[in-house]
Design an enzyme around this catalytic site. Structure first.
Site, PDB file in Angstrom:
ATOM      1  N   ARG A 143       0.858  -1.185   0.000  1.00  0.00           N
ATOM      2  CA  ARG A 143       0.000   0.000   0.000  1.00  0.00           C
ATOM      3  C   ARG A 143       0.887   1.226   0.000  1.00  0.00           C
ATOM      4  O   ARG A 143       1.031   1.909   0.998  1.00  0.00           O
ATOM      5  CB  ARG A 143      -0.889  -0.003   1.224  1.00  0.00           C
TER       6      ARG A 143
ATOM      7  N   ASP B 201     -10.620 -10.804  -0.511  1.00  0.00           N
ATOM      8  CA  ASP B 201     -10.638  -9.335  -0.507  1.00  0.00           C
ATOM      9  C   ASP B 201      -9.752  -8.826  -1.645  1.00  0.00           C
ATOM     10  O   ASP B 201      -8.559  -9.114  -1.682  1.00  0.00           O
ATOM     11  CB  ASP B 201     -10.097  -8.854   0.853  1.00  0.00           C
TER      12      ASP B 201
ATOM     13  N   GLU C 271     -14.805  -9.237  -1.725  1.00  0.00           N
ATOM     14  CA  GLU C 271     -14.810  -7.954  -1.003  1.00  0.00           C
ATOM     15  C   GLU C 271     -14.087  -6.874  -1.797  1.00  0.00           C
ATOM     16  O   GLU C 271     -13.014  -7.127  -2.367  1.00  0.00           O
ATOM     17  CB  GLU C 271     -14.131  -8.169   0.349  1.00  0.00           C
TER      18      GLU C 271
ATOM     19  N   GLU D 103     -15.797  -0.657   3.946  1.00  0.00           N
ATOM     20  CA  GLU D 103     -14.779  -0.171   4.889  1.00  0.00           C
ATOM     21  C   GLU D 103     -14.268   1.210   4.495  1.00  0.00           C
ATOM     22  O   GLU D 103     -13.714   1.919   5.340  1.00  0.00           O
ATOM     23  CB  GLU D 103     -13.626  -1.177   5.038  1.00  0.00           C
TER      24      GLU D 103
ATOM     25  N   ASP E 208     -16.179   0.566   9.064  1.00  0.00           N
ATOM     26  CA  ASP E 208     -15.120   0.512  10.075  1.00  0.00           C
ATOM     27  C   ASP E 208     -15.449   1.550  11.133  1.00  0.00           C
ATOM     28  O   ASP E 208     -15.544   2.748  10.824  1.00  0.00           O
ATOM     29  CB  ASP E 208     -13.757   0.795   9.440  1.00  0.00           C
TER      30      ASP E 208
ATOM     31  N   HIS F  83     -15.681  -3.855   9.571  1.00  0.00           N
ATOM     32  CA  HIS F  83     -14.270  -4.046   9.208  1.00  0.00           C
ATOM     33  C   HIS F  83     -13.392  -4.005  10.460  1.00  0.00           C
ATOM     34  O   HIS F  83     -13.524  -3.105  11.301  1.00  0.00           O
ATOM     35  CB  HIS F  83     -13.854  -2.926   8.253  1.00  0.00           C
TER      36      HIS F  83
ATOM     37  N   GLU G  19     -14.625  -9.799  12.490  1.00  0.00           N
ATOM     38  CA  GLU G  19     -13.363  -9.931  11.746  1.00  0.00           C
ATOM     39  C   GLU G  19     -12.155  -9.773  12.678  1.00  0.00           C
ATOM     40  O   GLU G  19     -12.077  -8.831  13.461  1.00  0.00           O
ATOM     41  CB  GLU G  19     -13.256  -8.868  10.638  1.00  0.00           C
TER      42      GLU G  19
HETATM   43 MG   LIG Z   1     -11.115  -5.336   3.316  1.00  0.00          MG
END
Ligand SMILES: [Mg+2]
Length: 397
Positions: free
Chosen positions: A55, A220, A246, A273, A296, A323, A345
């Site tokens: 990321r 995901d 997801e 999320e 989230d 989330h 989760e």
């Molecule tokens: Mg996710």
């Protein structure tokens, strides 16, 4: 009308979170790839990465931000979010001035005020994160004043035990830890072509073989797909019975979801999320965009909007699996206090490197961890966190 029992807000302050590391025993991880290596994902930045994608747009400035709400009688509550100085400034410069002097117990009124006072520049995104930190601190202090855990303030616990699912590509380690349901990430996106689809299929086939037919398995895509590749991949993965796909598309690119659903209508679909406030969830519920909402709690605006999102979902026949809910005391209380939530989760904030017990994960003191496949919120007042005021010195001080 005479308002009784007011507990006025004296101050609201963004803060760094500086607690001493409570974990003294450290088990070294086993040899092999780290969770970070296993979990590298095909994110929206995949097309600009020379290797399967971290990321890379998430800078170090995204660090955690706490919020302390102090009442006139000295009692205080704690909430949190992330994104560093950006959200801290919204808390200190916009939310605090609007709310100081108000009745702290009026959480519904205060959430509505925060949405309205920020509407000039938008109550979503980073603003929603700032609102979440304040909202959660308000629920925490409300629980402390009333000497009740937050899940009880919501009318819970709704269920005695909620099933857990774990997130990450170290599926074997998660199974060893006692998890019964599993979600994985994809390393591959549209730029990896058919070779990426082939490799992903091999990984999912192996995971299904490992967890057996009675475990739920999810995938995901972390916003990293386009419609064509998502459809081709999902068709290929049909034999492995994924409970949901997801976040295949960028969170603001809502036209792609109906196109995807039209072509693979049998596939369960989850997102949310990266949605903020109540309106995206209401619109998605109205149009049948997805099957499962994943707000989230520390990003979307706090507990107050999550309550509303759960009620919208119930009315629309959808479920809500927040989330990262198992990783914070905030998410744990929400899950046990709201009937729309069927599952919790356990992702990054819960999970450890292979071989390291979950009890050794660095976490806010007072945050329960899963044990033997179960996870329950603290029964202490508020969110049950065991924080000292001196660990919360302010953000810019
Ligand atoms: Mg996710």
């Amino acid at each position: 009308m005479e308002i009784r029992h007011t507990m006025k807000i004296k101050s609201i302050e963004a803060t760094r979170i500086e607690y001493p590391d409570p974990i003294t025993k450290r088990t070294p991880p086993r040899d092999g790839p780290s969770r970070g290596q296993l979990n590298s994902q095909a994110t929206p930045m995949r097309r600009y990465a020379s290797a399967p994608g971290n990321r890379r747009w998430m800078p170090g400035g995204a660090r955690d931000v706490g919020c302390v709400v102090t009442l006139e009688d000295g009692s205080w509550g704690f909430g949190m979010t992330d994104y560093g100085r950006a959200t801290a400034a919204i808390i200190d410069d916009f939310l605090a001035p609007a709310l100081v002097g108000q009745d702290a117990m009026a959480t519904e009124r205060l959430y509505d005020m925060m949405v309205r006072v920020t509407s000039g520049f938008g109550s979503g995104s980073l603003t929603a994160r700032a609102i979440a930190a304040v909202d959660l601190a308000l629920w925490d202090v409300k629980g402390k004043v009333l000497e009740q855990p937050v899940y009880a303030l919501l009318g819970g616990p709704v269920r005695e035990d909620l099933p857990l699912y774990s997130t990450g590509n170290d599926t074997g380690w998660q199974k060893e830890l006692g998890f019964k349901n599993f979600k994985r990430f994809s390393h591959y996106g549209p730029d990896d072509g058919i070779e990426g689809i082939n490799r992903l299929e091999a990984e999912i086939a192996e995971a299904r073989e490992l967890v057996g037919p009675d475990a739920e398995l999810m995938l995901d895509f972390w916003l990293g797909m386009d419609v064509e590749t998502a459809v081709r991949t999902t068709e290929r993965l049909r034999p492995y019975n994924l409970k949901w796909i997801e976040d295949p598309f960028l969170s603001e690119s809502l036209d792609e979801y109906p196109k995807f659903r039209e072509r693979v209508p049998w596939q369960g679909l989850a997102t949310g999320e990266h949605w903020y406030g109540v309106y995206p969830f209401f619109n998605a519920a109205s149009s049948g965009l997805v099957d499962i909402f994943q707000p989230d709690i520390i990003w979307c605006g706090g507990l107050s909007p999550v309550i509303k999102i759960c009620h919208i979902a119930e009315a629309a026949g959808l479920s809500v699996i927040p989330h990262g809910s198992g990783g914070t005391a905030f998410g744990q209380h929400a899950c046990y206090g709201l009937a729309a939530v069927p599952m919790i989760e356990c992702s990054g904030p819960v999970m450890t490197e292979p071989g390291v017990p979950l009890e050794e994960k660095d976490r806010l003191p007072g945050t329960p961890v899963p044990s033997e496949g179960r996870l329950h919120p603290s029964d202490a007042p508020g969110f049950g966190l065991e924080l000292k005021r001196e660990w919360l010195p302010g953000f810019f001080s």
